[in-house]
Structure formats: structure tokens, C-alpha cells
Design a protein around this motif. Structure first.
Motif, short mmCIF file in Angstrom:
data_model
loop_
_atom_site.label_atom_id
_atom_site.label_comp_id
_atom_site.label_asym_id
_atom_site.label_seq_id
_atom_site.Cartn_x
_atom_site.Cartn_y
_atom_site.Cartn_z
N HIS A 147 36.74 -17.03 -5.09
CA HIS A 147 38.15 -17.18 -4.75
C HIS A 147 38.35 -18.10 -3.55
O HIS A 147 39.32 -18.85 -3.49
N MET A 148 37.47 -18.01 -2.57
CA MET A 148 37.69 -18.75 -1.33
C MET A 148 37.33 -20.23 -1.46
O MET A 148 37.99 -21.09 -0.88
N TYR A 197 29.79 -16.64 4.80
CA TYR A 197 29.20 -15.37 5.24
C TYR A 197 28.73 -14.53 4.05
O TYR A 197 27.63 -13.96 4.07
N ARG A 203 45.89 -13.80 6.96
CA ARG A 203 45.12 -14.32 5.83
C ARG A 203 43.66 -13.89 5.90
O ARG A 203 42.98 -13.84 4.89
N THR A 204 43.14 -13.58 7.10
CA THR A 204 41.74 -13.18 7.19
C THR A 204 41.50 -11.78 6.63
O THR A 204 40.36 -11.43 6.33
N LEU A 257 34.43 -17.06 5.41
CA LEU A 257 34.18 -15.83 4.66
C LEU A 257 33.22 -16.08 3.50
O LEU A 257 32.26 -15.32 3.30
N LEU A 273 37.76 -11.20 10.62
CA LEU A 273 36.92 -11.34 9.43
C LEU A 273 36.82 -10.00 8.73
O LEU A 273 36.47 -9.00 9.34
N LEU A 274 37.16 -10.01 7.45
CA LEU A 274 36.98 -8.80 6.64
C LEU A 274 36.06 -9.18 5.49
O LEU A 274 36.50 -9.76 4.50
N SER A 275 34.79 -8.88 5.64
CA SER A 275 33.81 -9.24 4.61
C SER A 275 33.77 -8.17 3.53
O SER A 275 34.42 -7.12 3.63
N ASP A 295 39.15 -20.53 7.29
CA ASP A 295 38.90 -19.09 7.20
C ASP A 295 38.17 -18.75 5.90
O ASP A 295 37.26 -17.91 5.88
N GLY A 346 43.70 -24.52 8.13
CA GLY A 346 43.26 -23.28 8.76
C GLY A 346 42.88 -22.23 7.73
O GLY A 346 41.91 -21.50 7.89
N GLY A 347 43.65 -22.17 6.64
CA GLY A 347 43.35 -21.20 5.59
C GLY A 347 42.01 -21.48 4.93
O GLY A 347 41.24 -20.56 4.63
N ARG A 353 27.89 -17.97 11.19
CA ARG A 353 29.27 -18.05 10.72
C ARG A 353 30.15 -18.72 11.78
O ARG A 353 31.00 -19.55 11.45
N HIS A 354 29.95 -18.38 13.04
CA HIS A 354 30.76 -19.02 14.08
C HIS A 354 30.47 -20.52 14.15
O HIS A 354 31.38 -21.32 14.37
N ARG A 385 44.13 -11.65 2.38
CA ARG A 385 43.59 -12.40 1.23
C ARG A 385 42.37 -11.70 0.61
O ARG A 385 42.33 -11.51 -0.61
N LEU A 432 42.68 -10.48 -3.20
CA LEU A 432 41.90 -11.26 -4.17
C LEU A 432 40.87 -10.41 -4.89
O LEU A 432 40.46 -10.74 -6.01
N THR A 433 40.42 -9.34 -4.27
CA THR A 433 39.43 -8.47 -4.91
C THR A 433 40.06 -7.22 -5.51
O THR A 433 39.35 -6.37 -6.03
N LEU A 456 34.63 -12.91 -3.89
CA LEU A 456 35.20 -13.53 -2.68
C LEU A 456 34.79 -14.99 -2.58
O LEU A 456 35.60 -15.86 -2.27
#
Lengths: 148, 109
Positions: free
Chosen positions: A118-119, A55, B81-82, A52, B52-54, A48, A44-45, A30-31, B85, B89-90, A115
Motif C-alpha cells: 500500500h505504501m 521498516y 497519516r502516520t 513505514l 510510526l505505527l508498524s 512517511d 511528506g506523505g 529508518r531514521h 493510514r 489500509l490494513t 503495508l
């Protein structure tokens, strides 16, 4: 394809990773995705969001694809010029078989795929008998110039 | 991930640093379980410094909310936003009270 790519103001080489589908390897990948995506020109959004979504796609493979076995995880990230935009794509592939999701996952589960959807600007999942590919795509405004 | 525990009057604040993924989510879950065992009136999980919030982290938050039950008012601070969102969103914010700052979460009574 390579010729077109050379016209980009900044050429971003593909990112390819292949390794065992185990949870402890995913943070490093991920990094790498974050570093890579930061060079593509995505906001940037979206960087991110890509981190996510990528991941979650990898976590799905670790959690669902191989049962008790350890299988192969493939991750590929590319920037490619398209007709009217530059496409940033992340593809996550496994060679196992996802357990079918429960009809009602309940409150505690089932948020990974939402997720991803959406992302990513667009997300497609291709299940086959030989594995599953999750294809996620983000669009950049076109940076190619006919006068450049 | 690392968790700093702060005790306010009737509230406990868990200040979380780092990334909440498949590997680290159980650590956060353990910290939350430990805090809930004391049955504080309010438990605030502050995700301001989380990058990060998975979905594994969202599962921990929902589980904490269910475990808190009627004894403890469970609250989450998420503004960036990390974290904000993925929560919105969920639809996790339909289940859990989410605040923009720790001050707001503590002031909510």
C-alpha cells in the motif's frame, strides 16, 4: 548514470546500509531513510510511507529470514532519472530464507506485506534460494529540463 | 515509546508518545494489559502523538481488542497519516472503533 544524475536540481547520493539483521538496529536505519527521503522531493506523505514500508521490509528480514541465526541485512536507497519520472527506490535484501507464511495468518499477523504494497507506488518481492529482495519504488514528477 | 495514563470517570486513556516498532510494541502491549486488568468500562489508546505505527503496533492493537472482550470497550484515537493510514489500509478499523480525537472517543459512551 552519474552524468544524468548531475542534471538533477539537487543531487541525492545513494544510501547504503549493511549490518546485522537485528531489531534494535532498525530504528536508526529508518531514521536515516527518512532523512534521505526528505531530500529527494517526495511528498511528506510518501516520505512517511517510505519510512513505514522500508521498516516493514527490514522487520520481515529480522523476523523471517534467518530463523534463530543473525544474518546480514542490506538496505539501498537510490534516486534515478527514468524515462518520464524520477524513481525513488528502496531495496531491502537478505541472504536467508523466509519461512512460508501460514495459509491463514489470523487476525494478529500478516500485515507487514500489505503495508509495503500500500505504501509503495510499486513493490516487488524476489525470493530466491539464496535470499530475498524487496524492491519498493516511488515516482516523482520529472524534474529534468531540456532548457535548464 | 512512552505512555501517560489518564483516568477519567469510567474510562482510562493511554496517551502514547513516540514510535511503535518491533522494539517498542511490547512496551505498549504491557501498558495496555495493565490498564485492561482493572477492567475499565472504556479504554482509549490515543495515538495522536505517534510518528510510526508498524505492523507490530497493529498486532498489539488487535490483541488488545480481543483481550478487552466484553468487559471493556476498546477504542483508538488516530488522525495523522502516520497512524490512520496503516490502520485503514490494513482494515484494522473494521475490527476496532477508531476516532479522530480523544474527545470523540470519550463522548461515544
Amino acid at each position: 548514470m552519474n552524468v544524468d544524475r548531475n542534471k538533477l536540481p539537487e543531487t541525492v547520493a545513494d544510501l547504503r546500509w549493511r549490518g546485522p539483521a537485528v531489531a534494535r538496529r532498525l530504528a536508526a536505519v529508518r531514521h536515516e531513510l527518512v532523512d534521505w527521503a526528505s531530500r529527494t522531493g517526495l511528498s511528506g506523505g510518501d516520505v512517511d510511507g517510505l519510512a513505514l514500508a522500508g521498516y516493514e521490509a527490514m522487520a520481515n528480514v529480522v523476523t523471517h529470514a534467518y530463523g534463530d541465526q543473525i544474518g546480514v541485512l542490506d538496505v539501498q536507497a537510490t534516486v534515478s532519472p527514468d524515462l518520464d519520472a524520477v524513481a525513488v527506490t528502496v531495496t531491502v535484501t537478505d541472504y536467508g530464507r523466509w519461512r512460508p507464511p501460514p495459509a491463514d495468518p489470523g487476525l494478529l499477523h500478516g500485515r507487514g506485506l500489505p503495508l509495503i504494497r500500500h505504501m509503495a507506488h510499486t513493490a516487488d518481492i524476489f525470493p530466491t534460494p539464496h535470499g530475498t529482495t524487496v524492491h519498493m519504488r516511488w515516482s516523482l514528477p520529472h524534474r529534468l529540463s531540456t532548457h535548464g | 515509546v512512552s505512555v501517560v495514563v489518564e483516568h477519567h470517570d469510567a474510562a482510562v486513556v493511554l496517551l502514547v508518545f513516540g514510535e511503535i516498532d518491533l522494539i517498542t510494541a511490547p512496551h505498549l502491549q504491557a501498558a495496555i494489559t495493565l490498564a485492561l486488568n482493572d477492567r475499565p468500562d472504556v479504554l482509549v489508546v490515543d495515538l495522536t502523538n505517534v510518528g510510526l505505527l508498524s505492523s507490530a503496533g497493529l498486532t498489539v492493537l488487535i490483541g488488545a481488542h480481543l483481550k478487552a472482550g466484553k468487559h471493556t470497550r476498546f477504542r483508538v484515537v488516530a488522525a495523522g497519516r502516520t497512524t490512520f493510514r496503516p490502520i485503514t489500509l490494513t482494515g484494522v478499523d473494521d475490527e476496532i472503533a477508531v476516532f479522530g480525537t480523544r474527545h470523540e472517543a470519550l463522548a461515544a459512551g
